[in-house]
Structure formats: C-alpha cells, structure tokens
Enzyme design. Structure first.
Site, PDB file in Angstrom:
ATOM      1  N   GLY A  77       0.830  -1.199   0.000  1.00 18.40           N
ATOM      2  CA  GLY A  77       0.000   0.000   0.000  1.00 18.40           C
ATOM      3  C   GLY A  77       0.861   1.245   0.000  1.00 18.40           C
ATOM      4  O   GLY A  77       2.067   1.185   0.266  1.00 18.40           O
TER       5      GLY A  77
ATOM      6  N   GLY B 268       0.621   5.833   0.500  1.00 12.88           N
ATOM      7  CA  GLY B 268      -0.107   7.061   0.757  1.00 12.88           C
ATOM      8  C   GLY B 268       0.711   8.243   0.285  1.00 12.88           C
ATOM      9  O   GLY B 268       1.759   8.084  -0.359  1.00 12.88           O
ATOM     10  N   GLY B 269       0.246   9.439   0.621  1.00 13.79           N
ATOM     11  CA  GLY B 269       0.922  10.626   0.144  1.00 13.79           C
ATOM     12  C   GLY B 269       2.324  10.797   0.686  1.00 13.79           C
ATOM     13  O   GLY B 269       3.197  11.328   0.006  1.00 13.79           O
ATOM     14  N   MET B 270       2.558  10.346   1.938  1.00 12.57           N
ATOM     15  CA  MET B 270       3.882  10.578   2.522  1.00 12.57           C
ATOM     16  C   MET B 270       4.587   9.296   2.938  1.00 12.57           C
ATOM     17  O   MET B 270       5.701   9.348   3.438  1.00 12.57           O
ATOM     18  CB  MET B 270       3.757  11.497   3.742  1.00 12.57           C
ATOM     19  CG  MET B 270       2.983  10.926   4.907  1.00 12.57           C
ATOM     20  SD  MET B 270       2.999  12.045   6.324  1.00 12.57           S
ATOM     21  CE  MET B 270       1.968  11.130   7.477  1.00 12.57           C
TER      22      MET B 270
ATOM     23  N   VAL C 106       3.735   1.361   2.595  1.00 12.57           N
ATOM     24  CA  VAL C 106       3.615   0.247   3.533  1.00 12.57           C
ATOM     25  C   VAL C 106       4.115  -1.034   2.857  1.00 12.57           C
ATOM     26  O   VAL C 106       3.700  -1.353   1.743  1.00 12.57           O
ATOM     27  CB  VAL C 106       2.163   0.059   4.013  1.00 12.57           C
ATOM     28  CG1 VAL C 106       2.086  -1.088   5.016  1.00 12.57           C
ATOM     29  CG2 VAL C 106       1.655   1.341   4.648  1.00 12.57           C
TER      30      VAL C 106
ATOM     31  N   LYS D 240       5.590   0.670   7.803  1.00 11.47           N
ATOM     32  CA  LYS D 240       5.283   1.927   7.119  1.00 11.47           C
ATOM     33  C   LYS D 240       6.557   2.767   7.084  1.00 11.47           C
ATOM     34  O   LYS D 240       7.082   3.163   8.131  1.00 11.47           O
ATOM     35  CB  LYS D 240       4.164   2.671   7.842  1.00 11.47           C
ATOM     36  CG  LYS D 240       3.793   3.999   7.171  1.00 11.47           C
ATOM     37  CD  LYS D 240       2.746   4.766   7.964  1.00 11.47           C
ATOM     38  CE  LYS D 240       1.375   4.152   7.814  1.00 11.47           C
ATOM     39  NZ  LYS D 240       0.325   5.041   8.383  1.00 11.47           N
TER      40      LYS D 240
ATOM     41  N   ASP E 135      -9.026  11.507  11.129  1.00 12.42           N
ATOM     42  CA  ASP E 135      -9.205  11.056   9.746  1.00 12.42           C
ATOM     43  C   ASP E 135      -9.982   9.744   9.705  1.00 12.42           C
ATOM     44  O   ASP E 135      -9.606   8.799   9.011  1.00 12.42           O
ATOM     45  CB  ASP E 135      -7.847  10.893   9.054  1.00 12.42           C
ATOM     46  CG  ASP E 135      -7.968  10.833   7.531  1.00 12.42           C
ATOM     47  OD1 ASP E 135      -9.028  11.242   7.014  1.00 12.42           O
ATOM     48  OD2 ASP E 135      -7.030  10.374   6.867  1.00 12.42           O
TER      49      ASP E 135
END
Length: 599
Positions: A28, A30-32, A35, A50, A144
């Site tokens: 996976g 994400g923006g920053m 994973v 992560k 979030d």
C-alpha cells in the site's frame, strides 16, 4: 491508501532495516509513506512496515505528522486498533512496525455489498466507537476516520488504522486554516481549518454510519471546497429517505453524531456507545417474539441476516389420521413419560449436589479434624524424607539452591516451620523444602570467535551470570567473542559471574543516548534499542511529577555519546506515594493542646 506506488520506493524491497525487518513487498501507499509486508527475523513473524517516502523533506509538516503518528499509536493498545510493535529510524528513514492485517477496508467491503444491513452497521459502528473511546481516553484524536482507514477481518472484527494525522488533546489546538482529514468525512470545525477534538472523530464516525446505511455519502460536490461548504451549512437528507426500511432509532443515532453543531453531537464516544447498546437491546427484544411465532427454524446466512424457510407439506391421508381415543391415550402416555423423566432428572441432580457438598463441606461438620505437629526436616536428606513411609501424608515441593557449605540434597529451609500444628487433609499436607545443590563445578566452554548471543544463552542455561564488554579488535568479527574470564577449560562454580569481551569491529562506534524521560516505558525501550543500546534494568518508583508508566529517570543524560550496546538503566513512575489516612488515635494525639482546651 492509494494503490499507485512509485518505482522509487521499490528499491527498498529486500532491505533489512536495523538488521531485523526484511522488506518483502509493497502492499500500500499514501501521500507521505509506503507500507511494506516484512519479515521480523528476531521473532520470525510477518509484520507491516510503514516507511516514510524519500522525497518528504526532513523539516516538512508531513514528516512531523509521521513522527506524531509513531508517538500517538505507541500509547494505544486495543483489539480494535491496529497494534504497533516498534518505531525506529534506519539511515535517515523513519519507520513504524505494525501488525499485518489480512483483510479488506470497510470502503472496499461497501463497494462490493452496497448499503449494509442494520445489524452489520451496528456491529461495525460499535467496534469503531470502542476504538475511538480507547484513543480518546489516552488523549489521542484520530482526525481522519473514514472507511478507508477501517480494516475488516474475516471474522467480522474491525481495526482502526492510520493515525498519521492524529493529535494530542493536550496540544494547543490553534487554528491552522488548513482542512485536516478527508473532505467527505471531515467535521465542520475541520472543514473551516479549526481545531479538532474527540467530537470531531464522532462526526466522522456518523458520516461512516450514514454511508453504511444508505450506500451513499451525505454530501457530494464538484470540488473539495464545495463539499466542505456543505458540511458547514447544509442539512443531510435523512437515511430513511433513501431506504424506508432503515430503523428510526439507528437513523437518529447517526444524525445526532453528524450534527454540524459540535455541542449538539454526542459529547463522547462512550455516550454514543450507550445509545448503540440500547438500540441493540431493543432490536433483540423485537426479534425474539418473531422467532417464537415462526413455525420453521430460520438459519442465518453468512451476513447474519435471517430468512424463513417455507416447507412444502403434503396432506396426511385418512390411513394416517388418529381417532380421538388414540389421541387421548398418546397424550396421557406422553405426560407420564415427561413426569417420570423430570422426576429422575431432579433426583440425579440432588444426588450430585449432595455428593459434592459431602466431599467438600458436610463431611467436615461430622468428622473431627485431625491435627498433627509438623516434623523438623532441616538438615535431613531430601530423598530419604521423600521415600520414608512415615511421611506419606505429606506432599513435598522442592526448590534447589546453590550452597557450597552443605552437601547435595541437604534440606535448608521448610514451610510450614517445624512445631506448627496443621490439619490433615485427603489431598495431603503441602510442605515446601529448600534443598542444597552442593558445590557444583562446571568446566568453562570455549566461546572465543563465536557469536556472543549464542555464548550468553549457553552460559545462562548453565546457571552463570554474564557480564559483557565491547572492545575494538580488527582480527575478530564484529559481535563475536574476543576472550572470556575465566578462560576455556577452567572449572568454576555454578552461579559465578563470567566476563566476556566482545568485538565491536576495528573501531568502536559511538551513539547518541536518546531522551527517555517523559516517555511511556514501551516507547522508551524502543528508543533505547533503536539507538543500538541495551536496556540494563528497569526500576519502578513512586514519583510525584510523572504519571504511572512514564520514565522519570535515566542513568545517562540525553545526547551523551557512549559506545554501542552500552547498558542504559531507567526508572519508571508508579505515581505519587499514597498518603496513609490518619487513624482516630493519631488524629487525637496530633491535636495541639490549645485546640483541645478551647472550650
């Protein structure tokens, strides 16, 4: 997380972080952060790691948020929150080690199923609120909450993940002017860039419940700004307008949670949980009579929604019909059989109860207890005592200790002590004996040029205490034993201390001691190990300045330079020492004379 992953982060596949976590594949992104599925070589288990992206600047807000997540989640431990095992930094790349979740996101589940049943909504919402209740009790706001961050396991358990923008309730809470969180699920106060608190998470949970009930989001728009504006000023369409079968009480809970007025929402996760539990009880009471009236047994589908099986019943022919007299005889016989069965059932139950009471209570009322004087076993040989028929009423529990002053097998202590009178029982009288192992000598093995971890494990198994020292040695491989004292082949007594010198390579590296004071114990241990230092010992002390479980002292100052694997000792607060309540006598004795004679 987005499924798209840059190839730049694929270079880390096969990397071993801190000589422990081997990155196997990307699961996976994400923006920053990205994973990875990883293998922990120390515990031989798969984990999720992560890792912050290379392009995230060291002084950026994103990196600060990533570090905030590691500190936030380290404080949490709950079955509905993704567990965090470790945090660290490897060659400038910060990472978080979490449990590997085999499941799908709640968002993917809803895409496949559409609107969920009220039973599923209740099940998932309750677990989400329990996770939030735990986080809020630790002072953590998620900020979030959305279906993408709620993982669904095969057994129906959910786990809340991704505390990447979490914050502490104790933060200043200044308005940033920036919307934090996903705009479809962000609370009005977040949409206007204001400070978020635990009630903001409740709003987001209400949006998730709305989407589960209807299969739709309450607010849609062509731009994030348009959606944010609807959170601030619009009233959502009632879920029952999408589906009239949605229970009224569950709809009311959902709409109260997502009230735009923060003071009109549920003020805590526990308050919302109480209403969900009340709805669960009412739902069960309504479902129970329906089940009793149904002639055929309903079987649950995998999604636990119930249906009624309609059986085709063929009419009975005349040859199978019962006359009225036959019917009465059959009913009479059935009643007699039922009465006899009930009578014998009650009789058997009473006999079992009587035997139990006689064995453990009644017999003692009719029999005089036999008391015997405890013999003196000290100085005797333990094997002789255990095999002597005169002591068959005793059950001996033996603990061996090293004692060079007494022969092997000599009894040194006993409990109960000799001379005491004890009651004889069918289960025998338990006697604890401390026995000398004598002077046990063992030949020192040769561990030179062997891995120090293997050497320590074998020495401790033999009963020795091990002290180690890191030294520079260009001829011996790093982490291998340079020498031992006593040397190999020498005989020494079990329980003695063995000193090992361990190679640190051609030159000993120095590391910076991290600050540990103010951190929870588990976080402090992670910081020690991440700095390539060793936990020398932990003491638990009373302290007025730090909460229980928080480190209040470290033996080496933060930022000091020490050798790798240096032992660091910490004290953990047990909280303030309890002040004993004064007894009436003490209160009277402490009264000043002038106060006593005031009348």
């Amino acid at each position: 997380m987005d499924s798209h992953v840059d190839s730049s982060m694929e270079k880390y596949i096969g990397t071993l972080l801190d000589e422990r976590y081997e990155l196997l594949e990307i699961i996976g992104a994400g923006g920053m952060s990205v994973v990875y599925k990883a293998l922990c070589h120390r515990l031989n288990r798969y984990v999720a790691v992560k890792l912050i992206r290379d392009e995230v600047p060291s002084d950026s807000e994103e990196r600060k948020r990533f570090l905030a997540e590691s500190q936030a989640v380290a404080m949490l431990s709950h079955p509905n929150i993704v567990a965090v095992y470790d945090v660290g930094s490897s060659e400038g790349n910060e990472y978080i080690v979490m449990e590997l979740i085999e499941g799908v996101t709640l968002k993917d589940y809803m895409k496949a199923r559409g609107a969920l049943s009220d039973k599923e909504v209740l099940h998932f919402a309750t677990q989400t609120l329990k996770a939030l209740s735990h986080a809020h009790s630790k002072g953590i706001v998620h900020r979030d909450i959305k279906p993408h961050n709620i993982m669904l396991l095969e057994d129906g358990t959910i786990k809340v993940a991704d505390f990447g923008i979490a914050c502490l309730l104790s933060d200043d809470g200044e308005e940033s002017g920036e919307t934090i969180g996903s705009v479809h699920y962000a609370s009005p106060e977040q949409a206007r860039g204001g400070a978020a608190d635990s009630r903001s998470d409740i709003y987001s949970a209400g949006i998730v419940m709305y989407e589960m009930l209807t299969g739709k989001l309450p607010y849609e728009g062509d731009s994030p700004e348009e959606i944010a504006l609807q959170h601030l000023s619009s009233v959502p369409q009632k879920p029952s307008e999408h589906d009239s079968e949605i229970p009224e009480q569950l709809e009311a809970i959902t709409l109260k949670a997502m009230n735009a007025n923060i003071d009109m929402r549920y003020q805590s996760a526990d308050e919302m949980l109480a209403d969900l539990e009340e709805y669960r009880k009412q739902r069960s009471q309504i479902a129970a009579p329906e089940t009793e009236e149904t002639e055929q047994v309903a079987e649950p589908e995998k999604n636990e929604d119930y249906y009624v099986v309609n059986w085709d019943v063929a009419p009975i022919g005349r040859s199978g019909e019962l006359t009225e007299e036959k019917y009465r005889r059959r009913v009479s016989r059935s009643r007699k059989v039922s009465m006899l069965s009930g009578f014998f059932g009650v009789l058997i139950f009473l006999v079992v109860v009587f035997v139990f009471l006689w064995q453990y209570w009644l017999r003692g009322l009719f029999e005089d207890p036999v008391r015997i004087e405890m013999p003196n076993f000290i100085g005797e040989d333990v094997e002789h005592i255990k095999n002597d028929p005169a002591y068959e009423d005793f059950k001996f529990v033996v603990e061996t200790i090293i004692d060079p002053d007494n022969e092997t097998g000599t009894i040194l202590q006993q409990n109960p002590e000799s001379g005491r009178h004890v009651t004889k029982s069918p289960d025998k009288i338990r006697v604890e004996l401390t026995v000398s192992s004598g002077l046990v000598m063992v030949e020192m093995p040769d561990f030179v040029n062997k891995d120090y971890r293997q050497a320590i494990a074998e020495l401790e198994k033999l009963g020795f205490v091990v002290e180690r020292e890191i030294v520079a040695d260009p001829s011996i491989t790093r982490d291998y034993v340079v020498s031992s004292f006593p040397e190999a082949g020498e005989e020494l007594m079990v329980g003695s201390t063995v000193y090992l010198k361990i190679s640190g390579g051609p030159e000993i590296k120095t590391v910076t001691v991290p600050n540990l004071v103010g951190y929870y114990e588990s976080t402090a241990i992670n910081r020690i190990e991440s700095a390539n230092l060793v936990v020398g010992g932990i003491s638990y002390v009373n302290n007025d300045d730090y909460a229980p479980g928080v480190v209040c002292w470290q033996n080496i100052n933060a930022n000091a330079q020490v050798e790798e694997r240096y032992k660091v000792y910490i004290n953990v607060s047990k909280g303030p020492k309890e002040t004993p309540k004064p007894t009436p006598e003490a209160t009277e004795s402490e009264t000043p004379p002038e106060a006593t004679n005031e009348e």
